[in-house]
Design a protein around this motif. Structure first.
Motif, mmCIF file in Angstrom:
data_model
loop_
_atom_site.group_PDB
_atom_site.id
_atom_site.type_symbol
_atom_site.label_atom_id
_atom_site.label_comp_id
_atom_site.label_asym_id
_atom_site.label_seq_id
_atom_site.Cartn_x
_atom_site.Cartn_y
_atom_site.Cartn_z
ATOM 1 N N PRO A 16 0.815 -1.230 0.000
ATOM 2 C CA PRO A 16 0.000 0.000 0.000
ATOM 3 C C PRO A 16 0.841 1.270 0.000
ATOM 4 C CG PRO A 16 -0.924 -1.595 1.524
ATOM 5 C CD PRO A 16 0.398 -2.150 1.089
ATOM 6 N N VAL A 17 1.959 1.268 0.709
ATOM 7 C CA VAL A 17 2.826 2.448 0.743
ATOM 8 C C VAL A 17 3.445 2.701 -0.629
ATOM 9 C CG1 VAL A 17 5.036 3.309 1.622
ATOM 10 C CG2 VAL A 17 3.329 2.415 3.204
ATOM 11 N N GLU A 18 3.844 1.640 -1.319
ATOM 12 C CA GLU A 18 4.406 1.804 -2.658
ATOM 13 C C GLU A 18 3.360 2.344 -3.633
ATOM 14 O OE1 GLU A 18 5.980 -2.075 -3.461
ATOM 15 O OE2 GLU A 18 7.443 -1.914 -1.829
ATOM 16 N N VAL A 19 2.136 1.889 -3.492
ATOM 17 C CA VAL A 19 1.045 2.422 -4.315
ATOM 18 C C VAL A 19 0.826 3.897 -4.005
ATOM 19 C CG1 VAL A 19 -1.438 2.309 -4.751
ATOM 20 C CG2 VAL A 19 -0.111 0.195 -4.587
ATOM 21 N N ASN A 60 4.803 -3.542 -13.070
ATOM 22 C CA ASN A 60 4.832 -2.781 -11.823
ATOM 23 C C ASN A 60 3.434 -2.222 -11.553
ATOM 24 O OD1 ASN A 60 5.136 -0.879 -9.759
ATOM 25 N ND2 ASN A 60 7.160 -0.260 -10.428
ATOM 26 N N PRO A 61 2.624 -2.943 -10.774
ATOM 27 C CA PRO A 61 1.247 -2.505 -10.522
ATOM 28 C C PRO A 61 1.133 -1.126 -9.871
ATOM 29 C CG PRO A 61 1.563 -4.784 -9.848
ATOM 30 C CD PRO A 61 2.920 -4.235 -10.154
ATOM 31 N N ALA A 62 2.082 -0.797 -8.999
ATOM 32 C CA ALA A 62 2.007 0.492 -8.302
ATOM 33 C C ALA A 62 2.144 1.657 -9.272
ATOM 34 C CB ALA A 62 3.091 0.575 -7.225
ATOM 35 N N ALA A 63 3.111 1.553 -10.188
ATOM 36 C CA ALA A 63 3.328 2.624 -11.161
ATOM 37 C C ALA A 63 2.101 2.816 -12.042
ATOM 38 C CB ALA A 63 4.558 2.319 -12.020
ATOM 39 N N VAL A 64 1.495 1.710 -12.464
ATOM 40 C CA VAL A 64 0.285 1.792 -13.294
ATOM 41 C C VAL A 64 -0.870 2.361 -12.491
ATOM 42 C CG1 VAL A 64 -1.297 0.509 -14.776
ATOM 43 C CG2 VAL A 64 1.073 -0.215 -14.591
ATOM 44 N N MET A 65 -0.934 1.988 -11.216
ATOM 45 C CA MET A 65 -2.001 2.471 -10.337
ATOM 46 C C MET A 65 -1.963 3.987 -10.218
ATOM 47 S SD MET A 65 -4.506 1.543 -8.330
ATOM 48 C CE MET A 65 -5.335 1.669 -6.760
ATOM 49 N N GLY A 66 -0.764 4.549 -10.164
ATOM 50 C CA GLY A 66 -0.648 5.999 -10.055
ATOM 51 C C GLY A 66 -1.340 6.710 -11.198
ATOM 52 N N TRP A 67 -1.084 6.247 -12.425
ATOM 53 C CA TRP A 67 -1.698 6.869 -13.607
ATOM 54 C C TRP A 67 -3.182 6.537 -13.708
ATOM 55 C CZ3 TRP A 67 0.816 10.573 -15.914
ATOM 56 C CH2 TRP A 67 2.225 10.595 -15.862
ATOM 57 N N ALA A 68 -3.554 5.300 -13.365
ATOM 58 C CA ALA A 68 -4.969 4.910 -13.416
ATOM 59 C C ALA A 68 -5.786 5.716 -12.407
ATOM 60 C CB ALA A 68 -5.103 3.416 -13.132
ATOM 61 N N TYR A 69 -5.222 5.956 -11.235
ATOM 62 C CA TYR A 69 -5.912 6.753 -10.213
ATOM 63 C C TYR A 69 -6.136 8.176 -10.716
ATOM 64 C CZ TYR A 69 -7.057 8.717 -5.643
ATOM 65 O OH TYR A 69 -7.694 9.350 -4.597
ATOM 66 N N ALA A 70 -5.121 8.712 -11.387
ATOM 67 C CA ALA A 70 -5.235 10.075 -11.912
ATOM 68 C C ALA A 70 -6.336 10.166 -12.968
ATOM 69 C CB ALA A 70 -3.896 10.515 -12.511
ATOM 70 N N ARG A 71 -6.553 9.062 -13.723
ATOM 71 C CA ARG A 71 -7.602 9.035 -14.751
ATOM 72 C C ARG A 71 -8.949 8.601 -14.194
ATOM 73 N NH1 ARG A 71 -3.613 5.821 -17.509
ATOM 74 N NH2 ARG A 71 -5.010 4.051 -17.245
ATOM 75 N N GLY A 72 -8.979 8.174 -12.937
ATOM 76 C CA GLY A 72 -10.212 7.662 -12.351
ATOM 77 C C GLY A 72 -10.544 6.265 -12.823
ATOM 78 N N GLU A 73 -9.515 5.481 -13.217
ATOM 79 C CA GLU A 73 -9.742 4.138 -13.759
ATOM 80 C C GLU A 73 -9.079 3.063 -12.901
ATOM 81 O OE1 GLU A 73 -8.217 4.308 -17.710
ATOM 82 O OE2 GLU A 73 -9.667 5.794 -18.400
#
Length: 237
Positions: free
Chosen positions: A94-97, A180-193
């Motif tokens: 969770p911290v890495e995300v 790298n799920p965390a890196a993808v999560m960062g961009w997906a969160y920014a897009r609301g996806e």
């Protein structure tokens, strides 16, 4: 090193990793002026990417275990006992995300025109299989390098960097070749996806299952080190 220091290192490295890829692109395409369709520009970008991976490998060594990829943390957690596994799943990942999400937010604030991160260009199950296969091979390689050449920082980093880059290129046009799920999560969160089926299956479930399979397969094929074998390994590190 205490667990608090490890967690802080994870947060900082995850934040920095999201910035690293963006800065490489800005340097190659913005500062140096290479076109995105220019083969020479792509080669230069790959070279800078390898340099970036060396820098992060050094930072991981300097922080004595800091990580920016949940899959690497998961592989280590699975092999490190139940307590370490729980700490990895409930705290480190969770911290890495969180570090990646903060990194992307900061990137978008500084460069509003920047891209929107990796994009899935194939069917969901095809994408999950792709990310899973790429992850399986990189986890197997990482564990093999740690076993075979434990004391050689340069050699391990060189082989690992070239392997990661090669696998990234193979999957880039399909899923982004992220691993790298965390890196993808960062961009997906920014897009609301970040809670879509596409994101969860392709960039989380597929790679996590592949990581667990790779750890299991490696431990089945290669016998665990004995205490006598662990002693020289500890000395070299």
């Amino acid at each position: 090193m205490g667990r608090t220091s490890i967690v802080v290192s994870d947060l900082v490295l995850s934040f920095m990793w999201t910035w690293a890829g963006v800065l490489v692109n800005i340097l190659v395409h913005g500062v140096l002026g290479f076109s995105r369709k220019d083969t020479t520009g792509e080669i230069v970008r790959y070279l800078f990417s390898v340099v970036s991976m060396f820098v992060f490998a050094f930072l991981q060594k300097l922080s004595k275990g800091g990580l920016y990829n949940p899959l690497t943390a998961l592989a280590a957690g699975v092999t490190g006992g139940f307590g370490n596994f729980i700490f990895t799943v409930l705290v480190r990942i969770p911290v890495e995300v969180m570090g990646s999400i903060l990194g992307v937010k900061h990137i978008i604030h500084v460069f509003p025109e920047i891209g929107k991160g990796p994009k899935l260009n194939v069917a969901i199950h095809h994408g999950a299989l792709t990310e899973g296969i790429l992850t399986f091979f990189i986890v197997m390689l990482s564990m093999g390098l740690a076993r075979k050449i434990p004391g050689s920082f340069f050699m391990k980093t060189w082989i690992g960097s070239i392997a990661k880059l090669s696998l990234h290129v193979l999957g880039a046009d399909l899923t982004g070749g992220c691993m790298n799920p965390a890196a993808v999560m960062g961009w997906a969160y920014a897009r609301g996806e970040h809670i879509t089926q596409e994101h969860l299956l392709v960039y989380w479930l597929g790679p996590i299952k592949a990581t667990l399979l790779a750890v299991w397969f490696f431990n089945v094929v290669f016998k665990p080190l004995t205490e006598e074998q662990e002693k020289p390994k500890a000395k070299t590190e």
